[in-house]
Design a protein around this motif. Structure first.
Motif, PDB file in Angstrom:
ATOM      1  N   ALA A 274       0.811  -1.154  -0.058  1.00 15.14           N
ATOM      2  CA  ALA A 274      -0.097  -0.103  -0.047  1.00 15.14           C
ATOM      3  C   ALA A 274       0.978   1.156  -0.126  1.00 15.14           C
ATOM      4  CB  ALA A 274      -0.875   0.025   1.159  1.00 15.14           C
TER       5      ALA A 274
ATOM      6  N   GLU B 226     -10.049  -1.447   0.027  1.00 19.97           N
ATOM      7  CA  GLU B 226      -9.560  -0.112  -0.809  1.00 19.97           C
ATOM      8  C   GLU B 226      -9.632   0.010  -2.237  1.00 19.97           C
ATOM      9  OE1 GLU B 226      -6.454   0.734   1.882  1.00 19.97           O
ATOM     10  OE2 GLU B 226      -4.978  -0.620   0.768  1.00 19.97           O
TER      11      GLU B 226
ATOM     12  N   HIS C  79      -8.053  -3.729  -3.337  1.00 19.32           N
ATOM     13  CA  HIS C  79      -7.190  -4.477  -2.389  1.00 19.32           C
ATOM     14  C   HIS C  79      -7.820  -4.664  -1.317  1.00 19.32           C
ATOM     15  CE1 HIS C  79      -3.215  -4.198   0.354  1.00 19.32           C
ATOM     16  NE2 HIS C  79      -3.587  -5.480  -0.170  1.00 19.32           N
TER      17      HIS C  79
ATOM     18  N   HIS D  10      -6.763   1.615  -4.757  1.00 18.83           N
ATOM     19  CA  HIS D  10      -5.544   1.891  -4.776  1.00 18.83           C
ATOM     20  C   HIS D  10      -5.313   3.099  -5.342  1.00 18.83           C
ATOM     21  CE1 HIS D  10      -2.901  -1.623  -3.310  1.00 18.83           C
ATOM     22  NE2 HIS D  10      -3.465  -1.084  -2.432  1.00 18.83           N
TER      23      HIS D  10
ATOM     24  N   ASN E  12      -6.796  -5.864   1.945  1.00 17.85           N
ATOM     25  CA  ASN E  12      -5.744  -6.243   3.049  1.00 17.85           C
ATOM     26  C   ASN E  12      -5.909  -7.497   3.908  1.00 17.85           C
ATOM     27  OD1 ASN E  12      -3.859  -3.707   3.147  1.00 17.85           O
ATOM     28  ND2 ASN E  12      -6.001  -2.785   2.645  1.00 17.85           N
TER      29      ASN E  12
END
Ligand SMILES: [Cu+2]
Length: 136
Positions: A6, A122, A91, A124, A93
């Motif tokens: 990230a 999220e 993404h 990116h 995580n």
């Protein structure tokens, strides 16, 4: 926070509260069922318990429904459906999953929530939180 690739610097994911759950719609007008003791039958399908469906739309940088926490039972299948007006990359995580997101076309991705914890999902490119998975 197990953020991996990230560039995204966790721009504060406070303020959770949205509900992304698409609860199955159950007809409530079952006037015809005489309360007979047929409750020994197993639940017809465990789909609603084993699949968490998350549907998110992103338009001009705005997430709807508003980014919030989604509770996911450990071991459930997460079905993530995202539509965006721009190309981006999703993404997840913690699970270290990234999916391409092509403008306008809805993308649907599935994975098994087999790691307990709280994980940000999220975009990116525009650095936008979509939701927070709370797997337990
Ligand atoms: Cu990320």
């Amino acid at each position: 926070m197990v953020g991996v690739a990230a560039l995204v610097l966790l721009a504060g994911l406070a303020g959770c509260g949205g509900s992304f759950f698409d609860a199955p719609i159950v007809a409530s007008d079952e006037a015809e069922s005489p309360a007979e003791p047929t409750s020994l039958a197993p639940p017809a399908a465990d789909e609603p318990d084993s699949v968490t469906f998350i549907e998110i739309d992103v338009r001009e940088g705005v997430v709807s429904p508003e980014a919030g926490q989604v509770d996911v039972p450990l071991g459930a299948t997460v079905r993530l459906a995202v539509t965006s007006d721009r190309d981006d990359q999703i993404h997840v995580n913690g699970y270290d999953l990234t999916f391409p997101l092509v403008a306008v076309f809805p993308v649907m991705h599935e994975f098994i929530a087999d790691v307990a914890g709280t994980f940000d999902v999220e975009l990116h490119i525009i650095d936008l939180p979509l939701c927070v998975l709370n797997v337990e």
